[in-house]
Design an enzyme around this catalytic site. Structure first.
Site, PDB file in Angstrom:
ATOM      1  CG  ASP A  66      41.420  38.171  40.625  1.00  0.00           C
ATOM      2  OD1 ASP A  66      41.031  39.317  40.904  1.00  0.00           O
ATOM      3  OD2 ASP A  66      41.748  37.331  41.486  1.00  0.00           O
ATOM      4  CG  ASP A  74      40.656  42.611  37.242  1.00  0.00           C
ATOM      5  OD1 ASP A  74      40.549  43.842  37.403  1.00  0.00           O
ATOM      6  OD2 ASP A  74      40.239  41.783  38.069  1.00  0.00           O
ATOM      7  CD  GLU A 102      38.157  46.596  36.317  1.00  0.00           C
ATOM      8  OE1 GLU A 102      37.427  47.077  37.196  1.00  0.00           O
ATOM      9  OE2 GLU A 102      38.302  45.382  36.130  1.00  0.00           O
TER      10      GLU A 102
END
Length: 170
Positions: free
Chosen positions: A139, A7, A67
């Site tokens: 996160d 991420d 992502e």
């Protein structure tokens, strides 16, 4: 099969490593790569790249997923996040891993079943899907969701390939 989910973020890049055996998922590790906000951008990108490379070297995943970037209202922030994504994509690619990319709504739908799920719902489902996981931060939880999404798609793709081979053999 071992997966790493990433991420990207300039301050904190989350990472999560899981294993999939059949349809069973298990947690391996998760954490965050942090860059120093006092450093110039190039130094921060290097910190993120080296941190992700260290995680890949330590846990030896067989596939990676990242992502996709959403567009912020602030174009400068969006450009910086795009640069972070570049180094985050580069690390697994240089390690010889295939890298999947998923939009945030796709990840949410894969993990929660709804494309507009709240972060709390995603983190709750990550805990359900990975029993006994101790998530090190938001996160890292998001990165674990990316890894789960990729594992689900990889399993579906393998099943589809087996079915196609079987159909061709008939």
């Amino acid at each position: 099969m071992r997966f790493i989910g990433l991420d990207p973020g300039l301050q904190r890049t989350g990472w999560g490593v899981i294993e999939a055996v059949g349809s069973r998922l298990s947690h391996v590790a998760n954490g965050t790569v942090v860059s120093d906000p006092k450093d110039e951008l190039s130094a921060r990108l290097r910190q993120i790249f080296e941190g992700v490379m260290a995680v890949i070297e330590r846990y030896r995943p067989q596939a990676a997923a990242v992502e996709e970037t959403f567009v912020n209202k602030n174009p400068v922030s969006t450009l910086k996040l795009g640069q972070v994504r570049g180094v985050v994509l580069l690390a697994p690619a240089l390690s010889g891993l295939s890298v999947g990319e998923y939009a945030p709504n796709h990840i949410k739908k894969s993990v929660v079943g709804a494309g507009h799920a709240e972060k709390a719902q995603i983190h709750h489902m990550v805990k359900i899907l990975l029993p006994a996981v101790e998530i090190t931060g938001a996160d890292a939880a998001d990165a674990l969701a990316v890894a789960i999404c990729h594992a689900h798609h990889a399993a579906s793709n393998r099943a589809y390939a087996r079915a196609a081979i079987a159909a061709g053999a008939s």
